[in-house]
Enzyme design. Structure first.
Site, PDB file in Angstrom:
ATOM      1  N   HIS A   1      50.917  37.907  22.107  1.00  0.00           N
ATOM      2  CA  HIS A   1      51.325  38.128  20.701  1.00  0.00           C
ATOM      3  C   HIS A   1      50.239  37.643  19.745  1.00  0.00           C
ATOM      4  O   HIS A   1      50.040  36.446  19.561  1.00  0.00           O
ATOM      5  CB  HIS A   1      52.629  37.363  20.441  1.00  0.00           C
ATOM      6  CG  HIS A   1      53.220  37.616  19.087  1.00  0.00           C
ATOM      7  ND1 HIS A   1      54.489  38.120  18.910  1.00  0.00           N
ATOM      8  CD2 HIS A   1      52.734  37.431  17.837  1.00  0.00           C
ATOM      9  CE1 HIS A   1      54.749  38.227  17.621  1.00  0.00           C
ATOM     10  NE2 HIS A   1      53.703  37.811  16.946  1.00  0.00           N
TER      11      HIS A   1
ATOM     12  N   HIS B   1      47.976  39.016  15.933  1.00  0.00           N
ATOM     13  CA  HIS B   1      47.833  40.009  14.853  1.00  0.00           C
ATOM     14  C   HIS B   1      46.340  40.203  14.611  1.00  0.00           C
ATOM     15  O   HIS B   1      45.733  39.478  13.826  1.00  0.00           O
ATOM     16  CB  HIS B   1      48.524  39.522  13.578  1.00  0.00           C
ATOM     17  CG  HIS B   1      50.004  39.373  13.726  1.00  0.00           C
ATOM     18  ND1 HIS B   1      50.903  40.237  13.142  1.00  0.00           N
ATOM     19  CD2 HIS B   1      50.747  38.483  14.414  1.00  0.00           C
ATOM     20  CE1 HIS B   1      52.142  39.869  13.457  1.00  0.00           C
ATOM     21  NE2 HIS B   1      52.073  38.797  14.233  1.00  0.00           N
TER      22      HIS B   1
ATOM     23  N   GLN C   1      55.683  44.900   8.827  1.00  0.00           N
ATOM     24  CA  GLN C   1      55.639  43.526   8.302  1.00  0.00           C
ATOM     25  C   GLN C   1      56.611  43.301   7.143  1.00  0.00           C
ATOM     26  O   GLN C   1      57.238  42.252   7.037  1.00  0.00           O
ATOM     27  CB  GLN C   1      54.208  43.219   7.844  1.00  0.00           C
ATOM     28  CG  GLN C   1      54.026  41.920   7.072  1.00  0.00           C
ATOM     29  CD  GLN C   1      54.038  40.698   7.955  1.00  0.00           C
ATOM     30  OE1 GLN C   1      53.073  40.398   8.640  1.00  0.00           O
ATOM     31  NE2 GLN C   1      55.159  39.984   7.966  1.00  0.00           N
TER      32      GLN C   1
ATOM     33  N   HIS D   1      59.645  40.857  16.116  1.00  0.00           N
ATOM     34  CA  HIS D   1      59.625  39.524  15.499  1.00  0.00           C
ATOM     35  C   HIS D   1      61.079  39.217  15.164  1.00  0.00           C
ATOM     36  O   HIS D   1      61.670  39.882  14.301  1.00  0.00           O
ATOM     37  CB  HIS D   1      58.817  39.544  14.199  1.00  0.00           C
ATOM     38  CG  HIS D   1      57.349  39.480  14.375  1.00  0.00           C
ATOM     39  ND1 HIS D   1      56.632  40.468  14.978  1.00  0.00           N
ATOM     40  CD2 HIS D   1      56.449  38.509  14.021  1.00  0.00           C
ATOM     41  CE1 HIS D   1      55.345  40.127  14.984  1.00  0.00           C
ATOM     42  NE2 HIS D   1      55.212  38.952  14.417  1.00  0.00           N
TER      43      HIS D   1
ATOM     44  N   GLU E   1      62.494  34.501  13.095  1.00  0.00           N
ATOM     45  CA  GLU E   1      61.399  33.541  12.905  1.00  0.00           C
ATOM     46  C   GLU E   1      61.651  32.748  11.627  1.00  0.00           C
ATOM     47  O   GLU E   1      60.886  32.793  10.666  1.00  0.00           O
ATOM     48  CB  GLU E   1      60.032  34.247  12.840  1.00  0.00           C
ATOM     49  CG  GLU E   1      58.882  33.247  12.935  1.00  0.00           C
ATOM     50  CD  GLU E   1      57.505  33.863  12.729  1.00  0.00           C
ATOM     51  OE1 GLU E   1      57.417  35.070  12.437  1.00  0.00           O
ATOM     52  OE2 GLU E   1      56.512  33.131  12.836  1.00  0.00           O
TER      53      GLU E   1
ATOM     54  N   ASP F   1      49.373  34.206  18.151  1.00  0.00           N
ATOM     55  CA  ASP F   1      49.854  34.783  16.888  1.00  0.00           C
ATOM     56  C   ASP F   1      48.718  34.978  15.879  1.00  0.00           C
ATOM     57  O   ASP F   1      48.576  36.044  15.318  1.00  0.00           O
ATOM     58  CB  ASP F   1      50.965  33.935  16.276  1.00  0.00           C
ATOM     59  CG  ASP F   1      51.888  34.736  15.373  1.00  0.00           C
ATOM     60  OD1 ASP F   1      51.813  35.968  15.390  1.00  0.00           O
ATOM     61  OD2 ASP F   1      52.684  34.126  14.654  1.00  0.00           O
TER      62      ASP F   1
ATOM     63  N   TRP G   1      48.183  32.817   7.762  1.00  0.00           N
ATOM     64  CA  TRP G   1      49.297  31.987   8.221  1.00  0.00           C
ATOM     65  C   TRP G   1      48.831  30.720   8.921  1.00  0.00           C
ATOM     66  O   TRP G   1      49.535  29.735   8.974  1.00  0.00           O
ATOM     67  CB  TRP G   1      50.209  32.795   9.163  1.00  0.00           C
ATOM     68  CG  TRP G   1      50.923  33.894   8.469  1.00  0.00           C
ATOM     69  CD1 TRP G   1      52.147  33.814   7.860  1.00  0.00           C
ATOM     70  CD2 TRP G   1      50.471  35.248   8.287  1.00  0.00           C
ATOM     71  NE1 TRP G   1      52.473  35.024   7.313  1.00  0.00           N
ATOM     72  CE2 TRP G   1      51.466  35.925   7.551  1.00  0.00           C
ATOM     73  CE3 TRP G   1      49.331  35.956   8.669  1.00  0.00           C
ATOM     74  CZ2 TRP G   1      51.359  37.277   7.207  1.00  0.00           C
ATOM     75  CZ3 TRP G   1      49.216  37.283   8.321  1.00  0.00           C
ATOM     76  CH2 TRP G   1      50.226  37.929   7.590  1.00  0.00           C
TER      77      TRP G   1
HETATM   78 FE   FE2 Z   1      53.696  37.388  14.817  1.00  0.00          FE
END
Ligand code: FE2
Length: 420
Positions: free
Chosen positions: A58, A60, A153, A211, A214, A310, A316
């Site tokens: 996982h 991005h 997203q 997702h 979360e 991730d 993030w």
């Molecule tokens: Fe993610």
């Protein structure tokens, strides 16, 4: 050259050292004391642990290496990250995405990661990043395996065009249908989005990776909807629930019931402990939650769990090295899986469990298999995690694509005065 002999390899499932003979990109023999055929390249692995490549379940790639653009995430929350990314993605270009993603893939490959599932934001109306990563998937397939998840997203139903963009991403060749039910505007939209994801996966014959939950909200309960759909429709092994951090906040009575439902299907869980230990619990004072799904209990119940980074230096999370060893090391700590068999289980999460989540059939060190393997300067998975090693060699399709010098500490005893 994709024909070579690896000498003195230690395997997890076999006592003693073996040699591994590779011809034309495939493993053709595994045995002790193989004589090197003439003019073949020989590598002495020195008793190091040889494993299949690590699996990044996982990440991005569309947003990697873009931290600080246009600003850093000061509050450290998921939602501030989504806001910053919302501004950055307006200026995406194909070259920009491919350059950053390729740099990250090389970084991961040097760390022994040769199987990668990336999510890509498909709520950006031009689908620039999607096209960039689909093209990159083909460009790199000679040395790494890339799966692309069409990830809405901003939610499938938060804007009228998003549903169509998600479907268009599948038409263009995304491997997996994604979703984000806890970020849809209402609970009802979240449930509806999961039904839509399963319908699209059936229609286009794709995998699912959502997702899911979360957040720290103990009332965020979309995991049960995914489990219900997997039970009713079958094919749970093609479904992954990513993050599921709210599972760590559910009351034990509800969690116990859910665990029972999980045993009726075989969906995969993908945890991202590096990012979620920092993102979650931000609204808590004390006690402050760890923001992690119930990894230890899932493993104890026989559920397949694999791991992701991730993020690598993005809106993030500004850390990230490309190493899955670091992710497994963090998992041992935050999931409190410190028993020796639990440490081995955490190592499996970045290897065969990841291959299972991603549905990769040609995986593992076996005669006839693709010659993809990693040599670690460690005798056991425990040592690999304890010292957080980097691989000495990475072989992809029979080719040596990375060589790293083992890290060595340099304390000089001769520099001390005699009386010490
Ligand atoms: Fe993610």
């Amino acid at each position: 050259m994709n024909t070579r002999l690896l000498k003195n390899c230690r395997l997890r499932d076999r006592a003693g050292l073996v040699d591994i003979l590779i011809e034309l990109g495939r493993i053709v023999r595994i045995a002790p004391g193989i004589e090197a055929p003439a003019s073949i390249e020989v590598t002495d692995c020195g008793g190091g642990l040889v494993t299949p490549p690590f699996v990044e379940s996982h990440i991005h790639l569309d947003s990697v290496l873009a931290a600080g653009q246009p600003r850093f995430n000061a509050g450290g929350t998921l939602f501030e990250g989504i806001q910053i990314w919302g501004e950055r993605k307006a200026s995406l270009t194909r070259e920009d995405v491919q350059a950053r993603a390729l740099e990250a893939l090389k970084l991961m490959a040097a760390n022994g990661v040769l199987v990668v599932r990336t999510h890509v934001d498909v709520t950006e109306p031009r689908l620039i990043a999607l096209d960039a990563l689909l093209e990159l998937r083909e460009q790199v397939k000679g040395w790494t395996t890339l799966q692309v998840v069409a990830f809405p997203q901003d939610g499938i139903y938060s804007r009228p065009e998003n549903d169509g963009l998600l479907e268009e991403a599948l038409r263009r060749g995304a491997d997996v249908v994604g979703g984000i039910p806890h970020y849809e505007l209402t609970r009802e939209d979240g449930v509806r989005s999961i039904h839509r994801i399963f319908d699209l996966a059936e229609q286009y014959d794709r995998l699912i990776d959502v997702h899911c939950d979360e957040v720290d909200d103990d009332q965020s309960r979309f995991l049960e909807v995914i489990v219900a759909e997997a039970i009713k429709r079958g094919g749970g092994e093609r479904v992954s629930a990513s993050h599921t951090t709210a599972f760590g906040s559910y009351n034990d009575s509800y969690a116990f019931k859910l665990m029972g439902f999980l045993r009726r299907t075989n969906i995969n869980f993908i945890a991202n402990p590096l990012i979620n230990i920092t993102l979650q619990g931000r609204q808590d004072t004390y006690p402050k939650r760890r923001g992690l799904t119930r990894i230890k209990e899932l493993v104890a119940n026989g559920v397949n769990v694999s791991l992701g980074q991730d993020c690598i230096y993005d809106p993030w999370y500004i850390f990230g090295t490309g190493s899955m060893i670091g992710v497994a090391h963090m998992t041992v700590h935050v999931a409190q899986m410190t028993g020796l068999s639990e440490i081995d289980a955490c190592f499996a999460m970045i290897a065969e469990n990841g291959a299972r989540s991603l549905g990769i059939a040609d995986y593992g060190i076996r005669v006839g298999g693709s010659a993809d393997l990693v040599v670690l300067p460690a005798a056991t998975p425990f040592d690999a995690l304890r010292y957080q090693v980097i691989p000495t060699h990475v072989v992809s399709r029979g080719r040596m694509i990375a060589r790293n010098a083992p890290a060595a500490l340099g304390f000089d005893s001769g520099a001390l005065p005699d009386w010490m």
